[in-house]
Design a protein around this motif. Sequence first.
Motif: not given
Length: 355
Positions: A240-249, A260-265
């Motif tokens: 996985g690569a989305g455990y910290d969404v703001p950091a990932a984006i 990621y922006r489409d999924v998490f807004g």
Amino acid sequence: MNIAAKALIAAAAAAALAAPILAQQRGNARLPAECRAEITALCGSDRAQIRTCLREKYAELSDGCAKSLGERMAARRGNGEGARRGPGMRAQGGVGQYASARISSTVIYGKDARQQVDIYTPDDAVGDAPLVLFVHGGGWQMGDRARVQAKPQHFKEAGYVFASAGYRLLPGSPVEQQAADLGAALQALRAQAETGGFDPDRIVLMGHSAGAHLAALVATDPQYAGEAFGAIRGVVLLDGAGYDVPAAIATPTMEMPLLYRDVFGTDPARQKALSPITHVGGKDAAHWLALYVAERANAKAQSEALMAALAKAGKDASALAITGTDHGRMNRELGTEAGKAQTEAVDAFLARVFG
């Protein structure tokens, strides 16, 4: 098949798709509309991005779309090789021929067709076997609980009951509802544990890709599983690569940031709330293993950060790099000789959790 040959097949698949995917060009037949939509959801519509994406994520295409792509490649080459095998699949005798296991029962936990869990029970189960519950990937927008490859047979032979959870997907169901589905699936499974042949209080969640994010979220934020939360003894996360969404984006090298922006807004509060790392330090599951592809910098950074936070909070948590594999193979080769490294790591982890 050697590494060079596999790389050529993946490159051919990417090239075939990256040419006229979304429009008919130079007389090539269009892919079915649903397959084009699936590829766009997975990889976007930029041709350069599709080439890179499909080399890594071909295994996440549905069987029908993969077949259509194989036929299209065969037509482009003028022979039947692609139609017979499909890019990214293995020849007879290779890893593509997975050991099969029969579904023992299916638990329905909602009205949607995806709100079901398939259970694979060992023939000699006596009712107290641990349960391994798998959460498929697919970018929160696709995937299928039936695509479990060799995992059911492997875990059955090791003495575990294996289950694969379906859940509703985007665009109709946002991530919050997907996590709630998995929580509801856990509750429904525990209610039918006696029939399924497993111990309702000894469950490990295992997720791949987007499924790894969902498994981590459900195992760190008790709101989703409710009274079933305490039954989660451990968690296995596969690349996985989305455990910290703001950091990932915010990462410049992030793969498919638009996805990621489409999924998490774009709302920072929502991104944070849907990040498993946000909830660490509360009622987290006790045991964690995060496996990641050694060459995937983002998966490495995210896995190590989550495991470090859990370890700091007093949990048994470790991150492990797996070499000689890729994002799709990390999942589909689990339980096979080709996936020996990840299989041995998972087996050792489960033995420690349930030993």
